[in-house]
Design a protein around this motif. Structure first.
Motif, PDB file in Angstrom:
ATOM      1  N   ALA A  13      89.127  31.789  70.990  1.00  0.00           N
ATOM      2  CA  ALA A  13      89.902  31.511  69.939  1.00  0.00           C
ATOM      3  C   ALA A  13      90.418  29.802  70.347  1.00  0.00           C
ATOM      4  N   GLU A  14      90.974  29.592  71.539  1.00  0.00           N
ATOM      5  CA  GLU A  14      91.290  28.302  71.739  1.00  0.00           C
ATOM      6  C   GLU A  14      90.227  27.375  71.582  1.00  0.00           C
ATOM      7  N   ILE A  15      89.197  27.377  72.141  1.00  0.00           N
ATOM      8  CA  ILE A  15      88.001  26.641  72.092  1.00  0.00           C
ATOM      9  C   ILE A  15      87.758  26.417  70.662  1.00  0.00           C
ATOM     10  N   ALA A  16      87.546  27.452  69.903  1.00  0.00           N
ATOM     11  CA  ALA A  16      87.198  27.376  68.259  1.00  0.00           C
ATOM     12  C   ALA A  16      88.187  26.409  67.594  1.00  0.00           C
ATOM     13  N   TRP A  32      89.495  20.075  56.193  1.00  0.00           N
ATOM     14  CA  TRP A  32      89.521  21.329  55.885  1.00  0.00           C
ATOM     15  C   TRP A  32      89.196  22.479  57.183  1.00  0.00           C
ATOM     16  N   TRP A  33      88.435  21.699  57.963  1.00  0.00           N
ATOM     17  CA  TRP A  33      88.352  22.422  59.187  1.00  0.00           C
ATOM     18  C   TRP A  33      89.407  22.652  60.051  1.00  0.00           C
ATOM     19  N   LEU A  34      90.486  22.051  59.722  1.00  0.00           N
ATOM     20  CA  LEU A  34      92.101  22.375  60.476  1.00  0.00           C
ATOM     21  C   LEU A  34      92.406  23.415  60.068  1.00  0.00           C
ATOM     22  N   SER A  40      93.083  29.846  64.238  1.00  0.00           N
ATOM     23  CA  SER A  40      92.275  30.203  65.563  1.00  0.00           C
ATOM     24  C   SER A  40      93.466  29.993  66.834  1.00  0.00           C
ATOM     25  N   LEU A  41      94.089  29.080  66.598  1.00  0.00           N
ATOM     26  CA  LEU A  41      94.927  28.680  67.727  1.00  0.00           C
ATOM     27  C   LEU A  41      95.911  29.465  67.958  1.00  0.00           C
ATOM     28  N   LEU A  48      97.283  35.893  74.357  1.00  0.00           N
ATOM     29  CA  LEU A  48      97.644  35.686  75.503  1.00  0.00           C
ATOM     30  C   LEU A  48      99.112  36.547  75.783  1.00  0.00           C
ATOM     31  N   THR A  49      99.946  36.930  74.604  1.00  0.00           N
ATOM     32  CA  THR A  49     101.219  37.466  74.906  1.00  0.00           C
ATOM     33  C   THR A  49     100.560  39.043  74.990  1.00  0.00           C
TER      34      THR A  49
END
Length: 106
Positions: A13-16, A32-34, A40-41, A48-49
Motif C-alpha cells: 500500500a505504501e509503495i503504490a 488524478w493518479w494522486l 493507498s497511503l 500498521l495500526t
C-alpha cells in the motif's frame, strides 16, 4: 492476521501510494493518479495500526525491513530493474534487523 502479512500488505500500500506521486511528478502522469495514491497511503497507515505492539515506534522499526524487501521486488517487477548484489545484501541486513526487533526478548 499474522504480523508478516500485515507488514507485507502495508508495504504494498505504501509503495503504490508513493509511486502514484512519483508517476505524477517524475513521469508526467495525470494529477488524478494522486487520488488512489492518497487512498493507498491511508490504507498503509491503517494497516500498521493492526500490528500487535505496545509501542508504535517498535512496530514501525520492524516494518522497515519488510518495506525495503518489498521495494526491491517492486523495482524488479514494476520497473523492470533487477536488484543487484548490493541491493540484496542491504535487504538481508534490513530483514535481520527486523527479526531482531520483532523476536527480541522483552
Amino acid at each position: 492476521m499474522p504480523a508478516f502479512a500485515i507488514y507485507l500488505a502495508a508495504a504494498l500500500a505504501e509503495i503504490a501510494g508513493c509511486f502514484a506521486f512519483w508517476a505524477w511528478l517524475k513521469l508526467g502522469k495525470s494529477i488524478w493518479w494522486l487520488a488512489p495514491g492518497m487512498g493507498s497511503l491511508a490504507l498503509f497507515a491503517w494497516l500498521l495500526t493492526m500490528i500487535d505492539s505496545a509501542a508504535a515506534g517498535r512496530a514501525y522499526a520492524a516494518y522497515g525491513g519488510v518495506y525495503i524487501a518489498t521495494s526491491l521486488v517492486w523495482l524488479w517487477l514494476a520497473e523492470g530493474v533487477r536488484p543487484d548484489r548490493w541491493d540484496m545484501t542491504g535487504v538481508a541486513v534490513a530483514i535481520a534487523g527486523s527479526v531482531i526487533i520483532l523476536a527480541g526478548p522483552r
